[in-house]
Design a protein around this motif. Structure first.
Motif, mmCIF file in Angstrom:
data_model
loop_
_atom_site.group_PDB
_atom_site.id
_atom_site.type_symbol
_atom_site.label_atom_id
_atom_site.label_comp_id
_atom_site.label_asym_id
_atom_site.label_seq_id
_atom_site.Cartn_x
_atom_site.Cartn_y
_atom_site.Cartn_z
ATOM 1 N N ARG A 192 0.826 -1.222 0.000
ATOM 2 C CA ARG A 192 0.000 0.000 0.000
ATOM 3 C C ARG A 192 0.854 1.263 0.000
ATOM 4 O O ARG A 192 0.350 2.348 -0.282
ATOM 5 N N ALA A 193 2.135 1.111 0.331
ATOM 6 C CA ALA A 193 3.056 2.255 0.254
ATOM 7 C C ALA A 193 3.821 2.232 -1.073
ATOM 8 O O ALA A 193 4.827 2.922 -1.226
ATOM 9 N N GLY A 194 3.345 1.424 -2.024
ATOM 10 C CA GLY A 194 3.935 1.436 -3.364
ATOM 11 C C GLY A 194 5.063 0.456 -3.585
ATOM 12 O O GLY A 194 5.721 0.485 -4.625
ATOM 13 N N VAL A 195 5.303 -0.431 -2.605
ATOM 14 C CA VAL A 195 6.396 -1.402 -2.751
ATOM 15 C C VAL A 195 5.845 -2.667 -3.398
ATOM 16 O O VAL A 195 4.849 -3.229 -2.934
ATOM 17 N N ARG A 196 6.486 -3.101 -4.488
ATOM 18 C CA ARG A 196 5.992 -4.326 -5.131
ATOM 19 C C ARG A 196 6.507 -5.572 -4.384
ATOM 20 O O ARG A 196 7.369 -5.475 -3.513
ATOM 21 N N HIS B 19 -12.066 -7.039 -12.710
ATOM 22 C CA HIS B 19 -11.198 -7.324 -11.572
ATOM 23 C C HIS B 19 -9.731 -7.264 -11.999
ATOM 24 O O HIS B 19 -8.894 -6.696 -11.310
ATOM 25 N N LYS B 20 -9.456 -7.835 -13.173
ATOM 26 C CA LYS B 20 -8.073 -7.827 -13.672
ATOM 27 C C LYS B 20 -7.580 -6.400 -13.863
ATOM 28 O O LYS B 20 -6.432 -6.080 -13.546
ATOM 29 N N ALA B 25 -3.931 -2.387 -12.193
ATOM 30 C CA ALA B 25 -3.646 -0.976 -11.883
ATOM 31 C C ALA B 25 -2.929 -0.860 -10.544
ATOM 32 O O ALA B 25 -1.969 -0.095 -10.407
ATOM 33 N N ARG B 26 -3.383 -1.653 -9.562
ATOM 34 C CA ARG B 26 -2.715 -1.621 -8.248
ATOM 35 C C ARG B 26 -1.280 -2.093 -8.358
ATOM 36 O O ARG B 26 -0.383 -1.537 -7.756
ATOM 37 N N ALA B 29 0.893 0.449 -9.886
ATOM 38 C CA ALA B 29 1.174 1.583 -8.984
ATOM 39 C C ALA B 29 2.267 1.241 -7.977
ATOM 40 O O ALA B 29 2.875 2.137 -7.398
ATOM 41 N N ALA B 30 2.509 -0.044 -7.746
ATOM 42 C CA ALA B 30 3.525 -0.455 -6.770
ATOM 43 C C ALA B 30 4.780 -0.894 -7.516
ATOM 44 O O ALA B 30 4.834 -2.000 -8.043
ATOM 45 N N GLN B 31 5.737 0.009 -7.614
ATOM 46 C CA GLN B 31 6.943 -0.294 -8.400
ATOM 47 C C GLN B 31 8.235 -0.118 -7.603
ATOM 48 O O GLN B 31 9.323 -0.305 -8.128
ATOM 49 N N ILE B 32 8.099 0.250 -6.325
ATOM 50 C CA ILE B 32 9.288 0.475 -5.506
ATOM 51 C C ILE B 32 9.897 -0.864 -5.093
ATOM 52 O O ILE B 32 9.189 -1.812 -4.758
#
Lengths: 203, 203
Positions: A192-196, B19-20, B25-26, B29-32
């Motif tokens: 939820r803080a953007g960490v994959r 759903h996909k 999208a989530r 958004a999480a790429q860190i």
């Protein structure tokens, strides 16, 4: 040493002695050995990794384990790389991802059923000390398989065989049948803080 | 195929597509990527075993892990037998049991401090991908070590190193510092039904 320190020390020792008596009595009261059914559910991180830690413990005791990954079958995960070639491990990838990934419910049901047939064989084999049914809860929740197909072979397994079921939203009947149930609450999650998903932690 | 079945199929597919999109999208958004601090706490079964599952994942990715067992040092556990001799694992038994078992607070504090000195070395080593601080929470709770000694080396660790802390009653400061926190609720436990700790499951 001052008198005050002496007193504190004495009180601490008295408490420790009493605590040991209580704990020892509880341990003495628990003497049953049996194959356990564990359910690890809830939305938090740690359900599948806990099951894989129990695989490590089982192998550490020189016993055999069987793992059925019902959803993450298509993913390249660290636990598979690490355990799958161990001589005392059966590892079956039974799924191709969540249904919203495959976009094909019939194929998901066929994968689930083929996986369950293999799991049933493990659940009938007393040489297998631990059977992990990873993310089995989703098969019930999405109605890929009925509870009536899943519960009987689990309940009829060898008396000393342990079974660990993981996944969110475990059905009430699974929880009722289980010996141990842990509900893992998602208090905070890096995602939820953007960490994959991170290698070694999530996969 | 009847029209009703067709309709149901169409609705299912539409839901799956939607759903996909949401999930994709989530994930987008999480790429860190970063070294995570995980806290696994609560009274339920599965905290330490989850950490050991992450050790397996880490080794599966060909990375190194270090494990510090702060309390269960004296016990003969499956995870130690399985992992301790792996070339990519550092495994330190830093404790001699809970304080009510050793009945000697000074010795427990000395064990904790000696263990923490070794853990600090691992927390400064970027070659170690995962550091497990098993049952660290008790060191803080019993005041064997102060939070001021524990938190700074964790926060100053290499950027890509993951740390997993297990144990009941994690201090608020640990939870505040963590990226991911799972609270494992003890919904049901076989121990209360008279079953003792089982090899492969509990040890």
């Amino acid at each position: 040493m001052t008198t005050e320190t002496d007193d504190r020390e004495t009180r601490h020792k008295a408490r420790a002695v009493k605590h040991k008596q209580v704990v020892d009595a509880r341990i003495a009261a628990a003497q049953i050995d049996k194959g356990l059914l564990l359910v690890l559910t809830g939305n938090g991180k740690g359900k599948s990794s806990s099951a894989f830690g129990m695989v490590a413990r089982t192998l550490g005791h020189g016993r055999k384990a069987a793992v059925f990954q019902f959803i993450k079958g298509a993913m390249d995960v660290g636990e598979h790389a690490f355990f799958a070639n161990h001589p005392d491990v059966i590892w079956e990838k039974c799924g191709e991802g969540f249904t919203w990934e495959t976009q094909n419910r019939e194929r998901d049901i066929a994968s689930a059923r083929a996986g369950w047939d293999k799991a049933r064989a493990a659940l009938a084999d007393p040489a297998i000390h631990l059977v992990v049914l990873d993310e089995l809860t989703y098969l019930i929740r999405y109605r890929y398989l009925a509870l009536d197909e899943i519960l009987p072979p689990i309940l009829a397994r060898p008396a000393m065989q342990h079974v660990v079921i993981t996944g969110r939203a475990a059905d009430d009947a699974l929880i009722a049948a289980a010996d141990t149930v842990s509900v893992i609450k998602d208090e905070k999650h890096a995602f939820r803080a953007g960490v994959r998903a991170q290698n070694g932690i999530d996969l």
